[in-house]
Design an enzyme around this catalytic site. Structure first.
Site, mmCIF file in Angstrom:
data_model
loop_
_atom_site.group_PDB
_atom_site.id
_atom_site.type_symbol
_atom_site.label_atom_id
_atom_site.label_comp_id
_atom_site.label_asym_id
_atom_site.label_seq_id
_atom_site.Cartn_x
_atom_site.Cartn_y
_atom_site.Cartn_z
ATOM 1 N N LYS A 13 -14.260 -6.635 16.491
ATOM 2 C CA LYS A 13 -13.653 -7.711 15.797
ATOM 3 C C LYS A 13 -14.550 -9.043 16.265
ATOM 4 O O LYS A 13 -15.073 -9.842 15.411
ATOM 5 C CB LYS A 13 -12.263 -8.026 16.243
ATOM 6 C CG LYS A 13 -11.290 -6.948 15.887
ATOM 7 C CD LYS A 13 -9.847 -7.041 16.332
ATOM 8 C CE LYS A 13 -9.650 -7.140 17.688
ATOM 9 N NZ LYS A 13 -9.756 -5.675 18.436
ATOM 10 N N ARG A 88 -0.668 -9.921 15.791
ATOM 11 C CA ARG A 88 -0.965 -8.428 16.500
ATOM 12 C C ARG A 88 0.394 -7.760 16.259
ATOM 13 O O ARG A 88 0.524 -6.946 17.050
ATOM 14 C CB ARG A 88 -1.017 -8.744 17.993
ATOM 15 C CG ARG A 88 -2.778 -8.027 18.299
ATOM 16 C CD ARG A 88 -2.610 -8.610 19.720
ATOM 17 N NE ARG A 88 -3.750 -7.721 20.567
ATOM 18 C CZ ARG A 88 -4.776 -7.932 20.623
ATOM 19 N NH1 ARG A 88 -5.545 -9.128 20.067
ATOM 20 N NH2 ARG A 88 -5.639 -7.181 21.422
ATOM 21 N N ARG A 127 -19.385 -2.703 27.606
ATOM 22 C CA ARG A 127 -19.624 -4.185 27.381
ATOM 23 C C ARG A 127 -19.799 -5.273 28.273
ATOM 24 O O ARG A 127 -19.137 -5.163 29.115
ATOM 25 C CB ARG A 127 -18.184 -4.481 26.463
ATOM 26 C CG ARG A 127 -18.129 -6.178 26.040
ATOM 27 C CD ARG A 127 -17.134 -6.521 25.038
ATOM 28 N NE ARG A 127 -15.821 -6.063 25.662
ATOM 29 C CZ ARG A 127 -14.651 -6.392 25.090
ATOM 30 N NH1 ARG A 127 -14.729 -6.494 23.858
ATOM 31 N NH2 ARG A 127 -13.441 -5.639 25.653
ATOM 32 N N ARG A 161 -15.153 -8.155 31.458
ATOM 33 C CA ARG A 161 -13.665 -8.266 31.348
ATOM 34 C C ARG A 161 -12.957 -7.441 32.558
ATOM 35 O O ARG A 161 -13.150 -6.156 32.430
ATOM 36 C CB ARG A 161 -13.363 -8.189 30.083
ATOM 37 C CG ARG A 161 -13.438 -9.338 29.383
ATOM 38 C CD ARG A 161 -13.015 -9.272 27.990
ATOM 39 N NE ARG A 161 -11.940 -8.584 27.516
ATOM 40 C CZ ARG A 161 -11.470 -8.437 26.366
ATOM 41 N NH1 ARG A 161 -12.135 -8.795 24.966
ATOM 42 N NH2 ARG A 161 -10.563 -7.860 26.068
ATOM 43 N N ARG A 172 -4.501 -0.511 26.183
ATOM 44 C CA ARG A 172 -4.511 -1.365 25.104
ATOM 45 C C ARG A 172 -4.575 -0.562 23.816
ATOM 46 O O ARG A 172 -3.767 -1.324 22.911
ATOM 47 C CB ARG A 172 -5.721 -2.088 25.221
ATOM 48 C CG ARG A 172 -5.569 -3.070 26.557
ATOM 49 C CD ARG A 172 -7.131 -3.334 26.938
ATOM 50 N NE ARG A 172 -7.854 -4.084 26.018
ATOM 51 C CZ ARG A 172 -9.065 -4.202 26.084
ATOM 52 N NH1 ARG A 172 -9.784 -3.754 27.323
ATOM 53 N NH2 ARG A 172 -10.159 -4.665 25.191
#
Ligand code: AP5
Ligand code: MG
Ligand code: ZN
Length: 216
Positions: A13, A88, A127, A161, A172
């Site tokens: 996203k 969400r 990431r 993160r 998640r």
């Protein structure tokens, strides 16, 4: 144009929103980025959100709805918005409809980025982002052209993160399937949904999103 990007954690996203900002002059609104900024700044909002985020749970609807309302008003001259990670929940989607209605707008298109759960864990744990400009990278799929230097700004510091561990990604994903996936039906009922294959490479996903946006 108000575009909603829906997809599980790591679907791409943020990656695609950044590209759409550059290509189409739309403004990205990422509730995840806003909440992380609040946590970093140590505000009351950050204090309320931080613990939930660290455990991979959603923060209460009213907190993120307030953030989005502020940003819509702060960017009145924008050509449009890419909503990344918001709404969400069905409650957030209904609140968004009301916010937009009072501003004479509506959700124009929803793009669902579809990726298998197993691929997401690899995406998330690899990431990292540039600490200076926020450009996103990946250990395997998108390395800086010159190792240790950001392609975009030349920065040399990168960060990861705290919620990007395998364990937190699993929670998640659970939250996504239970609370966010029902939005596909919500927007599908209004004939606004296009699904793209998020398993393809970044360029190919971008092309598919372009087609979805330009289709009548
Ligand atoms: P948020 O920040 O929104 O995180 P998320 O939804 O879990 O999604 P990510 O940002 O992890 O993934 P992404 O889809 O942006 O993927 P990316 O482009 O980086 O939310 C974090 C937390 O905040 C939530 O858990 C919740 O607690 C809270 N929160 C936020 N919004 C909320 C809301 N509205 N309500 C309640 N709580 C909220 O890509 C991932 C990696 O893969 C990158 O390294 C990238 O380079 C790579 N990549 C991207 N595309 C591809 C591709 N096609 N092929 C290979 N690699 C790719
Ligand atoms: Mg993101
Ligand atoms: Zn940078």
């Amino acid at each position: 144009m108000i575009l909603v990007l829906i997809g599980p954690p790591g679907a791409g996203k943020g990656t695609q929103a950044k590209r759409l900002e550059d290509l189409r002059g739309l403004v990205q609104l990422s509730t995840g980025d806003m909440l992380r900024a609040a946590v970093a700044a140590g505000t009351e909002l950050g204090r309320q959100a931080g613990d939930l985020m660290e455990h991979g749970q959603l923060v209460p609807d009213d907190l993120v709805i307030g953030l989005i309302a502020e940003r819509l008003d702060a960017n009145k001259d924008a050509k449009g918005f890419i909503l990344d990670g918001f709404p969400r929940t069905i409650g957030q989607a209904e609140a968004l409809d009301r916010l937009l209605e009072t501003r004479g707008a509506q959700v124009d298109r929803t793009v669902v980025i579809d990726v298998d759960d197993d691929a997401l864990v690899v995406r998330i744990t690899g990431r990292f982002t540039c600490a200076t400009c926020g450009e996103g990278y990946h250990d395997l799929f998108k390395k800086p052209k010159e190792e240790g230097t950001c392609d975009k700004c030349g920065g040399t510091e990168f960060k990861r993160r705290p919620d990007d561990t395998e364990e937190v990604v699993r929670s998640r994903l659970k939250a996504y399937h239970a609370q966010t996936e029902p939005l596909v039906g919500y927007y599908g009922g209004q004939d606004k949904v296009r699904t793209v294959n998020g398993m393809a490479d970044i360029e190919a996903v971008q092309k598919e999103i372009d087609l979805a946006l330009d289709a009548a």
